[in-house]
Design a protein around this motif. Structure first.
Motif, PDB file in Angstrom:
ATOM      1  N   VAL A  87       1.427  -5.776   4.845  1.00 21.82           N
ATOM      2  CA  VAL A  87       1.868  -4.842   3.804  1.00 21.82           C
ATOM      3  C   VAL A  87       0.847  -4.852   2.676  1.00 21.82           C
ATOM      4  O   VAL A  87       0.531  -5.910   2.135  1.00 21.82           O
ATOM      5  CB  VAL A  87       3.256  -5.259   3.260  1.00 21.82           C
ATOM      6  N   GLU A  88       0.337  -3.687   2.330  1.00 21.51           N
ATOM      7  CA  GLU A  88      -0.619  -3.542   1.237  1.00 21.51           C
ATOM      8  C   GLU A  88      -0.016  -2.642   0.171  1.00 21.51           C
ATOM      9  O   GLU A  88       0.552  -1.590   0.490  1.00 21.51           O
ATOM     10  CB  GLU A  88      -1.921  -2.918   1.729  1.00 21.51           C
ATOM     11  N   ALA A  89      -0.149  -3.051  -1.066  1.00 17.44           N
ATOM     12  CA  ALA A  89       0.301  -2.232  -2.192  1.00 17.44           C
ATOM     13  C   ALA A  89      -0.908  -1.979  -3.087  1.00 17.44           C
ATOM     14  O   ALA A  89      -1.502  -2.917  -3.620  1.00 17.44           O
ATOM     15  CB  ALA A  89       1.407  -2.931  -2.973  1.00 17.44           C
ATOM     16  N   GLU A  90      -1.285  -0.705  -3.220  1.00 13.62           N
ATOM     17  CA  GLU A  90      -2.439  -0.320  -4.036  1.00 13.62           C
ATOM     18  C   GLU A  90      -1.951   0.387  -5.289  1.00 13.62           C
ATOM     19  O   GLU A  90      -1.321   1.448  -5.212  1.00 13.62           O
ATOM     20  CB  GLU A  90      -3.378   0.597  -3.256  1.00 13.62           C
ATOM     21  N   PHE A  91      -2.253  -0.203  -6.428  1.00 16.67           N
ATOM     22  CA  PHE A  91      -1.866   0.333  -7.728  1.00 16.67           C
ATOM     23  C   PHE A  91      -3.067   1.070  -8.317  1.00 16.67           C
ATOM     24  O   PHE A  91      -4.194   0.575  -8.254  1.00 16.67           O
ATOM     25  CB  PHE A  91      -1.457  -0.805  -8.664  1.00 16.67           C
ATOM     26  N   ARG A  92      -2.827   2.253  -8.917  1.00 17.51           N
ATOM     27  CA  ARG A  92      -3.916   3.044  -9.499  1.00 17.51           C
ATOM     28  C   ARG A  92      -3.570   3.442 -10.930  1.00 17.51           C
ATOM     29  O   ARG A  92      -2.454   3.873 -11.209  1.00 17.51           O
ATOM     30  CB  ARG A  92      -4.139   4.308  -8.678  1.00 17.51           C
ATOM     31  N   ALA A  93      -4.563   3.310 -11.794  1.00 10.77           N
ATOM     32  CA  ALA A  93      -4.379   3.670 -13.201  1.00 10.77           C
ATOM     33  C   ALA A  93      -5.706   4.194 -13.759  1.00 10.77           C
ATOM     34  O   ALA A  93      -6.776   3.754 -13.328  1.00 10.77           O
ATOM     35  CB  ALA A  93      -3.911   2.470 -14.010  1.00 10.77           C
ATOM     36  N   ARG A 115      -0.310   4.999 -12.597  1.00 10.94           N
ATOM     37  CA  ARG A 115       0.084   6.392 -12.375  1.00 10.94           C
ATOM     38  C   ARG A 115       0.513   6.650 -10.941  1.00 10.94           C
ATOM     39  O   ARG A 115       1.349   7.500 -10.693  1.00 10.94           O
ATOM     40  CB  ARG A 115      -1.064   7.342 -12.728  1.00 10.94           C
ATOM     41  N   SER A 116      -0.104   5.931  -9.993  1.00  9.29           N
ATOM     42  CA  SER A 116       0.276   6.140  -8.602  1.00  9.29           C
ATOM     43  C   SER A 116       0.228   4.813  -7.859  1.00  9.29           C
ATOM     44  O   SER A 116      -0.428   3.861  -8.277  1.00  9.29           O
ATOM     45  CB  SER A 116      -0.616   7.183  -7.924  1.00  9.29           C
ATOM     46  N   LEU A 117       0.951   4.807  -6.764  1.00  6.31           N
ATOM     47  CA  LEU A 117       1.091   3.616  -5.947  1.00  6.31           C
ATOM     48  C   LEU A 117       1.060   4.042  -4.491  1.00  6.31           C
ATOM     49  O   LEU A 117       1.699   5.029  -4.116  1.00  6.31           O
ATOM     50  CB  LEU A 117       2.428   2.938  -6.277  1.00  6.31           C
ATOM     51  N   LYS A 118       0.309   3.303  -3.701  1.00  7.01           N
ATOM     52  CA  LYS A 118       0.255   3.544  -2.262  1.00  7.01           C
ATOM     53  C   LYS A 118       0.704   2.274  -1.558  1.00  7.01           C
ATOM     54  O   LYS A 118       0.175   1.189  -1.830  1.00  7.01           O
ATOM     55  CB  LYS A 118      -1.169   3.900  -1.831  1.00  7.01           C
ATOM     56  N   VAL A 119       1.683   2.407  -0.676  1.00  6.06           N
ATOM     57  CA  VAL A 119       2.142   1.284   0.135  1.00  6.06           C
ATOM     58  C   VAL A 119       1.760   1.582   1.574  1.00  6.06           C
ATOM     59  O   VAL A 119       2.101   2.642   2.108  1.00  6.06           O
ATOM     60  CB  VAL A 119       3.663   1.070  -0.003  1.00  6.06           C
ATOM     61  N   LEU A 120       1.039   0.664   2.181  1.00  5.87           N
ATOM     62  CA  LEU A 120       0.552   0.826   3.544  1.00  5.87           C
ATOM     63  C   LEU A 120       1.053  -0.343   4.383  1.00  5.87           C
ATOM     64  O   LEU A 120       0.977  -1.489   3.950  1.00  5.87           O
ATOM     65  CB  LEU A 120      -0.973   0.863   3.526  1.00  5.87           C
ATOM     66  N   LEU A 121       1.608  -0.046   5.553  1.00  3.86           N
ATOM     67  CA  LEU A 121       2.033  -1.074   6.504  1.00  3.86           C
ATOM     68  C   LEU A 121       1.194  -0.944   7.757  1.00  3.86           C
ATOM     69  O   LEU A 121       1.157   0.121   8.370  1.00  3.86           O
ATOM     70  CB  LEU A 121       3.515  -0.923   6.867  1.00  3.86           C
ATOM     71  N   TYR A 170       2.785   5.409   2.409  1.00  2.00           N
ATOM     72  CA  TYR A 170       3.463   6.352   1.518  1.00  2.00           C
ATOM     73  C   TYR A 170       2.796   6.212   0.165  1.00  2.00           C
ATOM     74  O   TYR A 170       2.635   5.104  -0.355  1.00  2.00           O
ATOM     75  CB  TYR A 170       4.966   6.060   1.406  1.00  2.00           C
ATOM     76  N   GLU A 171       2.408   7.342  -0.400  1.00  2.00           N
ATOM     77  CA  GLU A 171       1.724   7.359  -1.685  1.00  2.00           C
ATOM     78  C   GLU A 171       2.360   8.407  -2.576  1.00  2.00           C
ATOM     79  O   GLU A 171       2.619   9.534  -2.131  1.00  2.00           O
ATOM     80  CB  GLU A 171       0.245   7.688  -1.471  1.00  2.00           C
ATOM     81  N   ALA A 172       2.616   8.034  -3.832  1.00  2.00           N
ATOM     82  CA  ALA A 172       3.186   8.986  -4.780  1.00  2.00           C
ATOM     83  C   ALA A 172       2.938   8.484  -6.205  1.00  2.00           C
ATOM     84  O   ALA A 172       2.628   7.311  -6.424  1.00  2.00           O
ATOM     85  CB  ALA A 172       4.693   9.138  -4.541  1.00  2.00           C
TER      86      ALA A 172
END
Length: 138
Positions: free
Chosen positions: A34-40, A112-118, A128-130
């Motif tokens: 599980v990867e969680a990518e935070f963007r700002a 501002r956005s977050l992408k979760v990748l499995l 899923y990214e939103a």
């Protein structure tokens, strides 16, 4: 745009409803990275996007809610086909709530956005990214 990713893994069992799933209608296991990518668009005053330790702890806390479980037996997933895509969406929602609650540090309020990748295997994954809801003080 800055990004920061943390990762962990989870082991689950589940089954799917519907003929489209063929043999996966039977109970089977999966191990997901599980990867969680935070963007700002900016860093906080300490030049952090989010506190990495806090992000890892929060991701682990979320995964502990269903790690080593049969998802078919958990109320949180009742009536759902817990596909890889659905699990991405589920984890995204919980991480978004953690950001709004300030659990990932002050820098997390600028995310501002977050992408979760499995990753199901080296050959197959879903994401899923939103955008994430911003706290009123952000």
């Amino acid at each position: 745009m800055y990004s920061l990713t943390v990762a962990d893994h989870v082991m689950i069992a589940h089954s799917f409803r519907g003929e489209a799933f063929g043999p996966a209608q039977r109970v089977h296991g999966a191990t997901f990275v599980v990867e969680a990518e935070f963007r700002a668009p900016r860093l906080d005053d300490a030049n952090l996007l989010v506190d990495i330790a806090a992000a890892r702890v929060e991701l682990r806390r979320i995964l502990d809610g269903f790690d080593y479980s049969n998802l078919d037996e958990l109320p949180a997933f009742a009536g759902q086909n817990t596909t890889t895509e659905f699990l991405c969406f589920h984890i995204h929602g919980l991480l978004s709530a953690a950001l709004a609650e300030g659990k990932l540090g002050e820098g997390g309020r600028a995310v501002r956005s977050l992408k979760v990748l499995l990753r199901e295997s080296p050959l197959a994954w879903a994401a899923y990214e939103a955008e994430v809801a911003r706290a009123a003080a952000a």
